[in-house]
Design an enzyme around this catalytic site. Structure first.
Site, PDB file in Angstrom:
ATOM      1  N   CYS A 285       0.856  -1.187   0.000  1.00 40.16           N
ATOM      2  CA  CYS A 285       0.000   0.000   0.000  1.00 40.16           C
ATOM      3  C   CYS A 285       0.891   1.235   0.000  1.00 40.16           C
ATOM      4  CB  CYS A 285      -0.955  -0.009   1.199  1.00 40.16           C
ATOM      5  SG  CYS A 285      -0.133   0.088   2.807  1.00 40.16           S
ATOM      6  N   ARG A 286       0.480   2.286   0.626  1.00 39.69           N
ATOM      7  CA  ARG A 286       1.290   3.509   0.645  1.00 39.69           C
ATOM      8  C   ARG A 286       2.453   3.388   1.617  1.00 39.69           C
ATOM      9  NH1 ARG A 286       1.196   8.366   3.649  1.00 39.69           N
ATOM     10  NH2 ARG A 286       1.869  10.213   2.480  1.00 39.69           N
TER      11      ARG A 286
END
Length: 468
Positions: free
Chosen positions: A428-429
């Site tokens: 993800c981020r």
């Protein structure tokens, strides 16, 4: 006049208690389901809650209006705007007043004037408050609900994206444009008291400041600047984040009336063997931090850490037809249960201390993590598949080569597309959402799963090639 705001940081939700100190009467505006905070404050201030109101049928949390009105035998003041799809259905047996545009009601010496402000929803209303007990003939502020926020406005696409009402987003955007023209006509000195702050999915870019003024918003809020309706509609509808899956259920429950909360603690389990009596439809919800969960956890459990994002991801990932067994420290259970109740996830049937689930090693499992440097070396190997679980807007801005996109909230809906003979790398981020995704895949029978530490931010920092 007494005025107190309440902020739920998990939902970025604002509610308000307003009281007339001369008569001892009080009203709660847009109450959360956690009504104890209002009862305690009112008692401490020598006030009686005699009225409850809300600006619209909320989609992002379960309202406490019915609970509070029942508990306090208070009068409900609710919108009568919108068509038949946007009428409250639980008012029988309760004292209630239906409100149209221009209606007025008083609480002691405090006056509330109703302003119909459709756009976010058809029935949305705002309340202009005048403290006549303080000797003023001019209004002090406006409760805007999800109409005008600090720096932003309510999104008009939830009816279409979350509640399933086709072709309503553009209609709502145009209604919002015209509602804002009325807002611009209000006095600049009027304070603005919204129902949400930064972190809410009810807008694109809400400010973190809890209140504002009409004049300040006219100067600084992007939505109050455009004069061209077509340009406004296009801008408002573009870039809206994915609405959490549970929003549709919130609309339904807040319309028909949330169940009243029953008291009592849930059963505590004292050994891991007792977990065996719960069927496959039960969610074993481990709320520890993802690092602790990764090292060891009960087989089949999913991990949603109990932090500011907990309520949001629980609403995305847990079904309203599922029982929940909490795996958590005993002193956190009540707070966790309250957070789940805030969005109507009431089916918590038991809890067990997380430490007890780790005693029997045969019933535990773990998953590994890799760095972005290790990821870089694996991307050319067909036995590995990288899955990016970020939101669509993040994916559009940039991604890691060879990744496929399966947003976390809908990942489980796409598991049939993912063969179990590969090793899956979740990203993800920053690594937090992908840790949740890793637990979901493992709970669904994927034995070869790895979380990418640092996520896309770490990848970009290492200056690897990024495809757009």
């Amino acid at each position: 006049m007494f005025f107190r705001s309440f902020f739920d940081e998990n939902l970025a939700q604002m509610s308000y208690l307003v009281g007339c100190q001369q008569t001892g009467e009080a009203i709660v505006v847009d109450p959360a389901r956690k009504i104890g905070q209002y009862l305690i404050t009112a008692k401490n201030e020598g006030l009686r809650i005699v009225a409850v109101t809300e600006t619209h049928i909320h989609a992002d949390y379960l309202s406490g209006a019915r609970e509070l009105a029942t508990k306090c035998d208070a009068t409900l003041y609710v919108s009568d705007e919108g068509d038949e799809n946007w009428k409250y259905e639980y008012l029988d047996g309760l004292k209630s007043v239906l409100l149209k545009d221009g209606a007025e009601f008083t609480l002691g010496h405090i006056e509330f004037k109703v302003m119909h402000t459709p756009g976010h929803t058809p029935e949305s209303i705002s309340f202009i408050l005048t403290d006549k007990g303080g000797g003023s003939s001019e209004p002090m502020g406006i409760f805007t609900g999800d109409f005008v926020f600090v720096g932003d406005i309510g999104r008009p696409d939830l009816l279409e994206k979350a509640a399933g009402f086709a072709n309503t987003a553009e209609i709502g955007a145009r209604q919002m444009f015209h509602s804002l023209q009325r807002f611009k006509g209000l006095p600049d000195f009027l304070q603005v008291w919204p129902a949400h702050g930064a972190g809410s999915a009810c807008g694109k870019a809400l400010g973190a400041v809890p209140m504002s003024t009409v004049g300040y918003e006219k100067l600084n809020n992007w939505a109050l600047k455009p004069e061209d309706e077509e340009k406004f509609v296009k801008t408002l509808l573009s870039g809206q984040p994915e609405p959490p899956k549970y929003f549709a259920m919130m609309k339904k429950l807040n319309k028909i009336g949330p169940e009243l909360i029953e008291g009592g603690r849930i059963p505590e389990l004292h050994n891991v063997e007792e977990l065996g009596k719960y069927g496959k439809a039960t969610v074993f919800l481990d709320t520890r931090g993802n690092a602790d969960f990764a090292r060891a956890h009960y087989k089949g459990a999913i991990n949603i850490p109990f932090n500011k994002s907990f309520t949001n991801w629980a609403g995305w990932l847990i079904g309203y037809d599922q029982d929940i067994v909490l795996i958590a420290p005993g002193d956190k259970v009540d707070a966790i249960r309250e957070s789940l109740r805030a969005i109507g996830l009431d089916r918590v049937v038991a809890f067990i201390d997380s430490a007890l689930t780790l005693v029997d090693k045969e019933k535990t499992e773990s998953y590994g993590e890799i760095t972005v440097k290790e990821l870089y070396e694996l991307l050319e190997d067909d036995n590995y598949q990288l899955i990016d679980v970020r939101n669509q807007s993040e994916w559009d801005e940039g991604r890691i080569p060879a990744a496929i996109h399966k947003m976390l909230g809908v990942l489980v809906n796409h598991l049939e597309e993912l063969p179990k003979d590969k090793t899956y790398l979740l990203q993800c981020r920053s690594g937090a959402r992908s840790a949740i995704a890793t637990s979901l895949m493992q709970a669904n029978g994927y034995t070869n799963v790895l979380n990418v530490k640092g996520g896309y931010l770490a990848w970009a920092k290492e200056k690897f090639s990024v495809a757009h």
